[in-house]
Design a protein around this motif. Sequence first.
Motif, mmCIF file in Angstrom:
data_model
loop_
_atom_site.group_PDB
_atom_site.id
_atom_site.type_symbol
_atom_site.label_atom_id
_atom_site.label_comp_id
_atom_site.label_asym_id
_atom_site.label_seq_id
_atom_site.Cartn_x
_atom_site.Cartn_y
_atom_site.Cartn_z
ATOM 1 N N VAL A 9 40.652 47.952 82.423
ATOM 2 C CA VAL A 9 41.231 46.663 82.020
ATOM 3 C C VAL A 9 40.519 46.214 80.750
ATOM 4 O O VAL A 9 39.332 45.863 80.787
ATOM 5 N N TYR A 10 41.230 46.245 79.636
ATOM 6 C CA TYR A 10 40.648 45.855 78.350
ATOM 7 C C TYR A 10 40.988 44.399 78.052
ATOM 8 O O TYR A 10 42.146 43.982 78.140
ATOM 9 N N LEU A 11 39.945 43.618 77.678
ATOM 10 C CA LEU A 11 40.105 42.204 77.372
ATOM 11 C C LEU A 11 39.647 41.931 75.945
ATOM 12 O O LEU A 11 38.642 42.485 75.488
ATOM 13 N N ARG A 12 40.382 41.072 75.249
ATOM 14 C CA ARG A 12 39.980 40.634 73.913
ATOM 15 C C ARG A 12 38.896 39.569 74.021
ATOM 16 O O ARG A 12 38.933 38.720 74.899
ATOM 17 N N ALA A 13 37.934 39.618 73.123
ATOM 18 C CA ALA A 13 36.864 38.628 73.132
ATOM 19 C C ALA A 13 37.404 37.266 72.720
ATOM 20 O O ALA A 13 38.091 37.138 71.702
ATOM 21 N N GLY A 14 37.108 36.264 73.525
ATOM 22 C CA GLY A 14 37.486 34.907 73.169
ATOM 23 C C GLY A 14 38.923 34.546 73.466
ATOM 24 O O GLY A 14 39.389 33.478 73.053
ATOM 25 N N ALA A 15 39.666 35.398 74.152
ATOM 26 C CA ALA A 15 41.072 35.125 74.474
ATOM 27 C C ALA A 15 41.258 35.152 75.985
ATOM 28 O O ALA A 15 40.715 36.011 76.671
ATOM 29 N N GLU A 16 42.018 34.189 76.490
ATOM 30 C CA GLU A 16 42.318 34.157 77.921
ATOM 31 C C GLU A 16 43.387 35.192 78.258
ATOM 32 O O GLU A 16 44.397 35.289 77.580
ATOM 33 N N HIS A 17 43.150 35.932 79.315
ATOM 34 C CA HIS A 17 44.111 36.931 79.781
ATOM 35 C C HIS A 17 44.451 36.660 81.240
ATOM 36 O O HIS A 17 43.550 36.473 82.070
ATOM 37 N N SER A 18 45.724 36.673 81.537
ATOM 38 C CA SER A 18 46.183 36.564 82.911
ATOM 39 C C SER A 18 46.437 37.973 83.436
ATOM 40 O O SER A 18 47.274 38.710 82.912
ATOM 41 N N VAL A 19 45.678 38.360 84.462
ATOM 42 C CA VAL A 19 45.745 39.717 85.005
ATOM 43 C C VAL A 19 46.367 39.649 86.405
ATOM 44 O O VAL A 19 45.803 39.019 87.308
ATOM 45 N N GLN A 20 47.532 40.270 86.536
ATOM 46 C CA GLN A 20 48.173 40.378 87.841
ATOM 47 C C GLN A 20 47.738 41.694 88.498
ATOM 48 O O GLN A 20 47.800 42.755 87.873
#
Length: 635
Positions: free
Chosen positions: A52-63
Amino acid sequence: MDRRGVCVVALLVLGLGVAAPAVQAGGKQAKVEFSYQMAPGQPAKSLETSDVYLRAGAEHSVQLFVKNKEDNKFADALTDVVVSLVSVDDEGKAKQTWTTAKLDKADLDAAGNLAAGKSARLVFAADKVLAELGKGPLPKLQLWLDAKGKMTVRQDLKVKLWQPERYVKVTKAHYDQTSRRVSFTVELTEEFVGPPCVVRMVLDPDYLPGLKPPKNKTMEQPLTKIGQPLDLFADLEFEGSTVGLSDARVFLHVDGFQRAFEFAPDLNELSGDMPPAVDYSRDVAVRFRPRPYVFPDKKNPLLVRLEIDARTIDQPARVELGFNRSDADKDVKNFAKRFTTIPPEGLPGLRSIKLAIDAGKKGDLVCMLTATDWEVPVTTADLLGRRFLRLRVVDTDGTKLKVSGQALKPLEAQRPGLAPLSVDKDEVLAAVTIDDSAAEVVRFSGVSEDWRPGAKVEVKVETAPRDKARYAPIEKAIFYFGKPSAGKIEAKEQFEGKELEPDVWSAIVRTPDKDGRYELAVTFQTGTGMRSAASELVSVKTAAPGEFVTTLKGKVLDSAERPKAGAKVLLMDAKGKPKGLQEAGAKGEFVFEKVPPGDYFLEASTAIPRNKGIVAVKVPPGKELVEKDVVVKMK
């Protein structure tokens, strides 16, 4: 992100949140597959094969989803399913359970079970208090599934930082010297997912010395559509010329990721594309920007911000900031052993990486990943003199990582207000001087007994010598009339001084408009901000009728324009009659006071070798000060 009760907790703290689930040893092993989805309509990816890759400083909704992979539709249904989000240690033992989820009822059969071959969405409890899961390397997370009559199933939930270069590309990086415009064109790649991405150009005066705040600019743009190019630009203005200015840097921040891209404009070329400044294929950039002079403040330690960049910023590594608390230079024996690491165990990771997780209103996981520069407080209280800061990066087995020399170039040179950096055996060093002393005034000179009202006069102040290796230099001198103050100066009219020569400061001041006795004061400020003040009483008096007021000054120089200290200077009238005799000072200077108007000759001579020079000079009526020096060259 929904911030209801979000708190900060360390990974090692136990007893918070939900109790760790008991591992069910009995029963049959359930066959399940976990998957996740980052955006509606996007294909779900298996957690077995995908991180699961996430961007720094950005909110991600993970289902998150779970699929029952059993074959028998009726006999192998999963009953009473509960899934826990757990952080584990290197051996897989539970450290902390953060929250639990049940299956979406809409995905279950009439009996409330997950039938074989069916998938269900995980619904996390929105009323649970979740948290930032530590700082440094990302925690090891697992999903633990428990079902009636089944053994506990564990699935790694591998969260990783999504490097900006994977979802943002820079298609143009250009500098034009004619307009002094720096410009970029940026766009999103096909891999992009999530909320809008903000790209910001950063122009830091430490990396662009003399830079003024740009007026014509577009330095920030939100990217929302894949493949849609957007432009950033800024027209640069500098204090003075940029000739000789090398190793400049311009950065692009992406979302909350600092220095995602780094470019090196050549300010001495007419125009051209800006190349990437550093190749991170093998090296890491290790930089910090301490002030060269530090006051030993017990309440406010020296805060050192570490700027570390690499191709993979979340790679396993340890950062070690060392401080040499003993008064020793680099050539001292066992210099390397004199450092104390702050903190003693080092810093876990190249940056401070934090993962915050909250449960969304629809039961999804709302994730926020940050990757910020480490900031380390260094205590300097009770220390004086020259000290060294040392920064290095080591991998998991203690081997030092190779430091990029190219990244260090902008900070190796002496930049205003910064301690220059140097690299030695993949360790970056900076010398700082800790000093709590103030400037000490020795004497005033150039002070006349009878200054004229409203006149412009030159005054000089000599200060006690300050060893640059142990003391912060004087950076500012302010002259004024009034009570001397080491704090706020109340005088409305202030005159900035300049250093004529080592330990001698000068200023042209304007005398008060009324006759009287006044305090001529000067306030000095050192590089650590320490201030001191001194004063001298002066007299301001209107000239009586017929009183001569002119001051004539000059220098004695030889044919090579070098000052001739000790030369005899004779002032003669137009007929050659002597009117005064002076001996030139250390810099060849001489001064004649209260010279009547008229035409004169200045004759200078030296005994060894026997040389003589003569020049004519005119003193106009009513002129209080001949400000232009009269230069007498020796033949």
